[in-house]
Design a protein around this motif. Sequence first.
Motif, short mmCIF file in Angstrom:
data_model
loop_
_atom_site.label_atom_id
_atom_site.label_comp_id
_atom_site.label_asym_id
_atom_site.label_seq_id
_atom_site.Cartn_x
_atom_site.Cartn_y
_atom_site.Cartn_z
N ASP A 12 0.86 -1.17 0.00
CA ASP A 12 0.00 0.00 0.00
C ASP A 12 0.91 1.23 0.00
O ASP A 12 2.10 1.13 0.29
N LEU A 13 0.35 2.39 -0.30
CA LEU A 13 1.16 3.62 -0.35
C LEU A 13 0.98 4.48 0.90
O LEU A 13 1.89 4.57 1.73
N ASP A 14 -0.19 5.10 1.05
CA ASP A 14 -0.42 6.00 2.17
C ASP A 14 -0.48 5.24 3.49
O ASP A 14 -1.29 4.33 3.66
N GLY A 15 0.41 5.60 4.41
CA GLY A 15 0.41 4.95 5.72
C GLY A 15 1.19 3.65 5.75
O GLY A 15 1.28 3.02 6.80
N THR A 16 1.77 3.26 4.61
CA THR A 16 2.58 2.04 4.57
C THR A 16 3.98 2.39 4.10
O THR A 16 4.93 2.35 4.88
N LEU A 17 4.14 2.74 2.83
CA LEU A 17 5.46 3.14 2.35
C LEU A 17 5.79 4.58 2.72
O LEU A 17 6.92 4.90 3.09
N ALA A 97 11.92 2.15 4.94
CA ALA A 97 11.18 1.71 3.76
C ALA A 97 12.09 1.50 2.55
O ALA A 97 12.03 0.45 1.89
N LEU A 98 12.94 2.47 2.26
CA LEU A 98 13.83 2.34 1.11
C LEU A 98 14.78 1.17 1.28
O LEU A 98 15.02 0.40 0.33
N ARG A 99 15.30 0.99 2.47
CA ARG A 99 16.22 -0.12 2.75
C ARG A 99 15.51 -1.46 2.55
O ARG A 99 16.09 -2.41 2.00
N ALA A 100 14.25 -1.55 2.98
CA ALA A 100 13.49 -2.80 2.82
C ALA A 100 13.25 -3.10 1.34
O ALA A 100 13.38 -4.26 0.92
N LEU A 101 12.90 -2.09 0.56
CA LEU A 101 12.69 -2.31 -0.87
C LEU A 101 13.97 -2.77 -1.55
O LEU A 101 13.94 -3.67 -2.40
N ASP A 102 15.07 -2.17 -1.18
CA ASP A 102 16.35 -2.56 -1.78
C ASP A 102 16.75 -3.98 -1.38
O ASP A 102 17.32 -4.73 -2.19
N GLU A 103 16.44 -4.37 -0.15
CA GLU A 103 16.75 -5.73 0.29
C GLU A 103 15.90 -6.75 -0.46
O GLU A 103 16.39 -7.82 -0.86
N LEU A 104 14.64 -6.43 -0.68
CA LEU A 104 13.79 -7.34 -1.47
C LEU A 104 14.31 -7.46 -2.90
O LEU A 104 14.36 -8.56 -3.45
N ALA A 105 14.70 -6.34 -3.48
CA ALA A 105 15.24 -6.37 -4.84
C ALA A 105 16.51 -7.21 -4.90
O ALA A 105 16.74 -7.95 -5.87
N ARG A 106 17.35 -7.10 -3.87
CA ARG A 106 18.59 -7.88 -3.81
C ARG A 106 18.30 -9.38 -3.80
O ARG A 106 19.10 -10.19 -4.29
N ARG A 107 17.13 -9.74 -3.27
CA ARG A 107 16.74 -11.14 -3.20
C ARG A 107 15.94 -11.57 -4.45
O ARG A 107 15.38 -12.66 -4.48
N GLY A 108 15.87 -10.69 -5.43
CA GLY A 108 15.20 -11.03 -6.68
C GLY A 108 13.70 -10.90 -6.66
O GLY A 108 13.00 -11.45 -7.53
N VAL A 109 13.17 -10.16 -5.69
CA VAL A 109 11.72 -10.00 -5.55
C VAL A 109 11.23 -8.83 -6.39
O VAL A 109 11.85 -7.76 -6.42
N ILE A 209 4.23 -5.90 11.66
CA ILE A 209 5.57 -5.34 11.88
C ILE A 209 5.45 -3.97 12.53
O ILE A 209 4.50 -3.23 12.30
N ASP A 210 6.45 -3.64 13.34
CA ASP A 210 6.53 -2.33 13.99
C ASP A 210 7.49 -1.40 13.26
O ASP A 210 7.49 -0.20 13.51
N HIS A 211 8.32 -1.95 12.38
CA HIS A 211 9.32 -1.18 11.64
C HIS A 211 9.67 -1.98 10.40
O HIS A 211 9.58 -3.21 10.38
N PHE A 212 10.09 -1.29 9.35
CA PHE A 212 10.41 -2.00 8.11
C PHE A 212 11.61 -2.93 8.25
O PHE A 212 11.78 -3.84 7.42
N ASP A 213 12.44 -2.73 9.25
CA ASP A 213 13.54 -3.66 9.47
C ASP A 213 13.04 -5.07 9.79
O ASP A 213 13.78 -6.05 9.66
N GLU A 214 11.78 -5.19 10.20
CA GLU A 214 11.20 -6.48 10.54
C GLU A 214 10.52 -7.16 9.36
O GLU A 214 10.04 -8.30 9.49
N LEU A 215 10.48 -6.49 8.20
CA LEU A 215 9.66 -7.00 7.10
C LEU A 215 10.18 -8.32 6.53
O LEU A 215 9.43 -9.28 6.39
N VAL A 216 11.45 -8.38 6.17
CA VAL A 216 11.98 -9.60 5.55
C VAL A 216 11.86 -10.79 6.50
O VAL A 216 11.40 -11.86 6.09
N PRO A 217 12.23 -10.66 7.79
CA PRO A 217 12.01 -11.78 8.70
C PRO A 217 10.53 -12.17 8.81
O PRO A 217 10.21 -13.37 8.90
#
Length: 223
Positions: A12-17, A97-109, A209-217
């Motif tokens: 989602d955009l508003d309130g998520t990213l 948020a940006l770090r989480a998107l980049d980590e997903l991209a690094r994993r081929g998502v 999740i409480d923070h985007f650092d928790e998203l991948v786990p």
Amino acid sequence: MERFHFDTVGFDLDGTLIDTSGDLAAAVNHALAQDGRPPLSVDAIKPMIGGGARHMLAQGLAATGGGADPLLDQLHRVLLEYYEANIYVHSVPFPGALRALDELARRGVQVAVVTNKLERFALEVLRDAGLLDRLTCVIGGDTLGPGKSKPAADPILEMIRRSGGGTAAFVGDSIYDVAAAHAAGIPAVACRFGFLMQPVEELGANAIIDHFDELVPALNGLR
């Protein structure tokens, strides 16, 4: 690196990213002021966000005395004009948020956005935030036509199609997000930091999740 379980992760955009509450509140209050109504606080407007601009304004009118459809139609146009001219003044990506998107991209998502915001506004916000080039597709509330925005499954299914198919999960902050994900048969992750209309535990998400650092786990836990 072990293969990631999800081929696509939608957001989602508003309130998520992105925290767009300041700019959306300014637009609502500008519209309300045209009818001589008092402004609402940003915190009061946050729970109104998620169902699209018209729905948000309708709730703003209800909170300041109500109003019939002709007034809503008139002020909706005022709101959209103001918002388009002031779309990225106070908005900012949520921490991590940006770090989480980049980590997903690094994993081929494949990473995508599905929002109930008008598509042209969503593209502008994402461009101003520096996120647009990270995304496979952006689907707005008007992209697929009437009746095909969240909580319907249609935009989630279209996101998966445009992203190449395969497994998917969706991340959001409202019942619209969780309901749309589940209607499409995929798991949902809810953000406790979003524009919550109700306690996050009541959304029925598969993970919180409480923070985007928790998203991948959290996504790894949804195997």
